[in-house]
Design an enzyme around this catalytic site. Structure first.
Site, PDB file in Angstrom:
ATOM      1  N   GLY A  41      44.852  -7.141   9.151  1.00  0.00           N
ATOM      2  CA  GLY A  41      45.604  -6.073   9.791  1.00  0.00           C
ATOM      3  C   GLY A  41      47.016  -6.012   9.253  1.00  0.00           C
ATOM      4  NE  ARG A  42      50.032  -4.430   4.570  1.00  0.00           N
ATOM      5  CZ  ARG A  42      51.034  -5.154   4.053  1.00  0.00           C
ATOM      6  NH1 ARG A  42      52.285  -4.883   4.360  1.00  0.00           N
ATOM      7  NH2 ARG A  42      50.773  -6.167   3.259  1.00  0.00           N
ATOM      8  N   GLY A  43      51.032  -4.010  10.040  1.00  0.00           N
ATOM      9  CA  GLY A  43      51.911  -3.126  10.795  1.00  0.00           C
ATOM     10  C   GLY A  43      53.239  -3.018  10.071  1.00  0.00           C
ATOM     11  CE  LYS A  44      57.333   2.396  10.975  1.00  0.00           C
ATOM     12  NZ  LYS A  44      57.305   3.265  12.137  1.00  0.00           N
TER      13      LYS A  44
ATOM     14  CB  ALA B  50      53.385  -8.302  11.831  1.00  0.00           C
ATOM     15  CB  VAL B  51      50.798  -8.452   6.872  1.00  0.00           C
ATOM     16  CG1 VAL B  51      51.505  -9.657   6.278  1.00  0.00           C
ATOM     17  CG2 VAL B  51      49.452  -8.245   6.203  1.00  0.00           C
ATOM     18  CB  VAL B  52      46.955 -10.490  10.743  1.00  0.00           C
ATOM     19  CG1 VAL B  52      46.075 -11.670  11.130  1.00  0.00           C
ATOM     20  CG2 VAL B  52      47.985 -10.231  11.832  1.00  0.00           C
TER      21      VAL B  52
ATOM     22  CG  ASP C  34      50.695  -4.241  24.740  1.00  0.00           C
ATOM     23  OD1 ASP C  34      50.339  -3.207  25.355  1.00  0.00           O
ATOM     24  OD2 ASP C  34      50.746  -4.300  23.510  1.00  0.00           O
TER      25      ASP C  34
END
Length: 370
Positions: A33-36, A38-40, A151
């Site tokens: 997964g990837r976000g602004k 963070a990346v996993v 959350d």
């Protein structure tokens, strides 16, 4: 325990390693997964051959130093070490630009996948009872330690395996806060469908804020529908503030009345009237199997895939698709769920108002709507 004034823990016990992460771990496969920010990635520990998930978190976000936000996330994971239903933290590494959390790898993916699955893949009520008991046991343990997740949603509940259906792991503690009798936390955080009325009203948050989210979560698991989701954010927030919920037989066809009663004990506007996690675990629904004639809810055949903003492409069990923020929600993905995240994004700045803080008024602020 050392805490800042807004309920963030500032002291951790885990040793932060500074040697190269790749000296001890080998990255394998594609990104989980990837976000602004963070990346996993999946990784193998060289010394043991064990699989883990490495969550690479950027320390600077939008020009600000967010290291303490990550320290808070680590502290919450530390405090939940004995909790069997919270993802385990294995090690922490730090570079000049990132902090890397080495986490337990839950290969079954998000329960969200089954919530929007075809009928033969969907949860039965019996499945939901077992998973809800595990979620509540995990959350009860967090609440006893004065930790509020803030959350809870299907994208943040992972499975140890999808087939056969495994056990749950609660993940993504980027928004979590520690509450005590002295600290009063008021923040606009969360994912629109799952936020409690007190968040929209900028009232103090509490363990009851999580219980509202569990009510929404249970509704979604049983029906595949999001109870408050409107055509836009304004309608969603209005539905939440008015507790506008459809409990009709059309929605809950094939679902027991005890399950509906359980959800009703949580989706109450007054936080003090909501059932606690401990009370939920004593509810008759969680202590009885569904009626022998109960079947998986049939709505998933007819429900459009877009009603939870989820794309039609399915995510694989072990390596979910890289996440993408939902354009309708316009949320900031400062914290990436591990190992995969659905389309409803959230983050530190999900509902950011800047200074001065959001005023205490009952109507929904324009900042949340536009």
């Amino acid at each position: 325990m050392r805490m800042s004034k807004n309920g963030m823990v500032t002291k951790i016990h885990t040793r932060i390693r500074t040697e190269p992460f790749t000296a001890n771990y080998e990255l394998v496969g594609r990104e989980l997964g990837r976000g602004k920010f963070a990346v996993v990635k999946k990784c193998i520990e060289k010394a043991t051959g064990k699989e883990h998930a490495a969550k690479f978190l950027r320390k600077r976000r939008k020009g600000e130093d967010c290291r303490m936000d990550i320290i808070n996330e680590i502290a919450v994971l530390e405090s939940a070490k004995a909790n069997p239903y919270v993802v385990a933290l294995h090690e922490v590494y730090e570079t000049s630009s990132e902090i890397i959390l080495v986490l337990e790898c839950a290969a079954g993916g998000e329960i969200f996948n089954q919530c929007v699955a075809d009928n033969d893949e969907a949860f039965t009520e019996k499945d939901v009872i077992r998973l809800a008991r595990q979620i509540l046991t995990g959350v009860s343990c967090l609440h006893r330690n004065n930790v509020v997740h803030l959350d809870l949603k299907p994208q943040n509940i992972l499975l140890t395996s999808a087939k056969p259906l495994g056990d749950i792991r609660i993940v993504d503690f980027g928004l979590s806060r520690r509450m005590d009798k002295v600290t009063e936390v008021r923040e606009i955080v969360g994912t629109p469908d799952y936020v409690a009325p007190e968040i929209l009203n900028y009232e103090p948050l509490s363990t009851a804020t999580d219980m509202w989210s569990i009510g929404v979560l249970t509704y979604v698991m049983l029906t595949g529908e999001s109870p408050f989701l409107g055509d836009d954010k304004q309608e969603t927030f209005l539905n939440i503030s008015q507790v506008n919920v459809d409990y009709s037989q059309d929605v809950f066809e094939g679902v027991s009345s005890l399950a509906v009663d359980f959800i009703k004990s949580l989706l109450l506007k007054n936080p003090r009237k909501r059932a606690t996690a401990e009370e939920c675990l004593k509810h008759p629904w969680l202590n009885s199997l569904p009626h022998p004639h109960s079947h998986p809810h049939p709505h998933l055949h007819t429900r459009p895939a877009s009603s939870l903003d989820e794309p039609e492409t399915s995510q694989s069990e072990s390596e979910p698709e890289s996440p993408a923020p939902s354009p309708e929600l316009d949320l900031i993905d400062s914290y990436l769920t591990y190992p995969g995240q659905g389309e409803l994004k959230t983050g530190r700045d999900a509902f950011s108002f800047g200074e001065p803080p959001f005023p205490t008024r009952p109507e929904i602020p324009q900042e949340l709507i536009c």
